[in-house]
Design a protein around this motif. Sequence first.
Motif, PDB file in Angstrom:
ATOM      1  N   GLY A  59      -4.381  -5.544   3.525  1.00 21.02           N
ATOM      2  CA  GLY A  59      -4.850  -4.332   2.866  1.00 21.02           C
ATOM      3  C   GLY A  59      -5.922  -3.611   3.661  1.00 21.02           C
ATOM      4  O   GLY A  59      -6.277  -3.996   4.778  1.00 21.02           O
ATOM      5  N   GLY A 174      -0.754   0.316  -7.538  1.00 21.33           N
ATOM      6  CA  GLY A 174      -1.877   0.614  -6.652  1.00 21.33           C
ATOM      7  C   GLY A 174      -2.760  -0.603  -6.512  1.00 21.33           C
ATOM      8  O   GLY A 174      -2.374  -1.716  -6.866  1.00 21.33           O
ATOM      9  N   GLY A 175      -3.956  -0.384  -6.008  1.00 19.21           N
ATOM     10  CA  GLY A 175      -4.911  -1.469  -5.849  1.00 19.21           C
ATOM     11  C   GLY A 175      -5.470  -1.923  -7.182  1.00 19.21           C
ATOM     12  O   GLY A 175      -4.992  -1.543  -8.253  1.00 19.21           O
ATOM     13  N   ASP A 181      -7.454   3.840  -6.461  1.00 19.69           N
ATOM     14  CA  ASP A 181      -6.058   4.148  -6.778  1.00 19.69           C
ATOM     15  C   ASP A 181      -5.879   4.351  -8.278  1.00 19.69           C
ATOM     16  O   ASP A 181      -5.182   5.270  -8.715  1.00 19.69           O
ATOM     17  CB  ASP A 181      -5.133   3.014  -6.306  1.00 19.69           C
ATOM     18  CG  ASP A 181      -5.214   2.768  -4.810  1.00 19.69           C
ATOM     19  OD1 ASP A 181      -5.632   3.681  -4.082  1.00 19.69           O
ATOM     20  OD2 ASP A 181      -4.855   1.663  -4.375  1.00 19.69           O
ATOM     21  N   GLY A 207      -1.832  -3.525  -0.047  1.00 18.83           N
ATOM     22  CA  GLY A 207      -0.858  -2.464   0.154  1.00 18.83           C
ATOM     23  C   GLY A 207       0.564  -2.962   0.315  1.00 18.83           C
ATOM     24  O   GLY A 207       1.512  -2.295  -0.122  1.00 18.83           O
ATOM     25  N   SER A 224      -1.850   4.493  -2.273  1.00 18.16           N
ATOM     26  CA  SER A 224      -2.532   3.645  -1.310  1.00 18.16           C
ATOM     27  C   SER A 224      -2.969   4.504  -0.124  1.00 18.16           C
ATOM     28  O   SER A 224      -2.683   5.705  -0.079  1.00 18.16           O
ATOM     29  CB  SER A 224      -1.618   2.515  -0.836  1.00 18.16           C
ATOM     30  OG  SER A 224      -2.359   1.516  -0.160  1.00 18.16           O
ATOM     31  N   GLU A 228      -1.425   1.836   4.968  1.00 12.91           N
ATOM     32  CA  GLU A 228      -0.684   0.803   4.242  1.00 12.91           C
ATOM     33  C   GLU A 228       0.736   1.250   3.882  1.00 12.91           C
ATOM     34  O   GLU A 228       1.586   0.425   3.576  1.00 12.91           O
ATOM     35  CB  GLU A 228      -1.464   0.408   2.997  1.00 12.91           C
ATOM     36  CG  GLU A 228      -2.793  -0.261   3.338  1.00 12.91           C
ATOM     37  CD  GLU A 228      -3.702  -0.408   2.139  1.00 12.91           C
ATOM     38  OE1 GLU A 228      -4.097   0.623   1.562  1.00 12.91           O
ATOM     39  OE2 GLU A 228      -4.027  -1.542   1.783  1.00 12.91           O
TER      40      GLU A 228
END
Length: 338
Positions: A59, A174-175, A181, A207, A224, A228
Amino acid sequence: MTASTPENTQRRMVLARAAAFAALATPLGSTALAQARPPAKVAKLAGTLRIVIPANAGGGWDQTGRALGAALVGAGAVDQVEYENVGGKGGTIGLARYAEKYAGDPNTLLMGGMVMVGAVALQKPAVDLTHIQPIARLTSDYLVAAVPASSSIRSAKDLVAAMKADLPALPVAGGSAGGVDHIYAGVLARAAKANPETLVYRPFAGGNEVVDALVTGKAALGLSGYSEFSEAIAAGKLRAIGVSARRSVFGLPAFREQGIDAVMANWRGVFTGKGVSAARLAEMVAAVEAATAHESWVRTLKTNKWEASWLTGKDLTEFMELDLTTARVMVYLLKLKA
């Protein structure tokens, strides 16, 4: 003329802070300032340095931490670097581990940034940002919104229509929860005039996992950094819909240029423990500054299309205080849930 009420006043304050958050997250002019810094001379910081990365391998934090380690070696600040990945919950698990084990360790650094700030605002963990002290903000990175290549969504207009029609049917990957995100997913939902409370957000530790979620159909939209998503986009697995910058970058159209007012940037930085002395902190700042002038770091910025965003000292402390305050406001405004 509308009468002023406590509710109206509170709403104006929330909206004003939200606007400040968007402006805060956009590092205008930071690249030019960073590039203008001359290479710094630095004394040896340590023989072996440890960098704790509060995320899984692959990531943005992992990429940044390993690039910083290589640059520190290249600049002569250290002989070698060991890396420790502790992923989960937007970096708060790694933060707690770092505070417990390395609070006074002069040879162990911690990666972090806006994702961790957002996670702290959302989760309210027992170990928060008061347990560490910042060394420097390093980079800023814009967010890319992407869909599977088979998706019927082909533009920002299509995305807004889909969100407005049935937001729960468009799960977003997403994160970590509360991170940039997640917040940006809420921003896009509001821009589409959808109810952010119905947003289905699926957090992942890195990611690569976000890409997998899109390719396997576990999510309909992914958010992202470009670094990524770039390989999957180039391979035709994903289609980029827009980027969170004010204008087109990475060869991709900005949402703002497509009529969607959704501007935001992610930042990443490096920290040390609360028990580290002011003198040692100054040495760390000098070593990291020298590393960011090294050719390997400059090359990494170019390859990953990150913006240099150097900030340290009192300015960085004040920046982070405002960042945390506005992240808390955005969590409230967008009705985000952990």
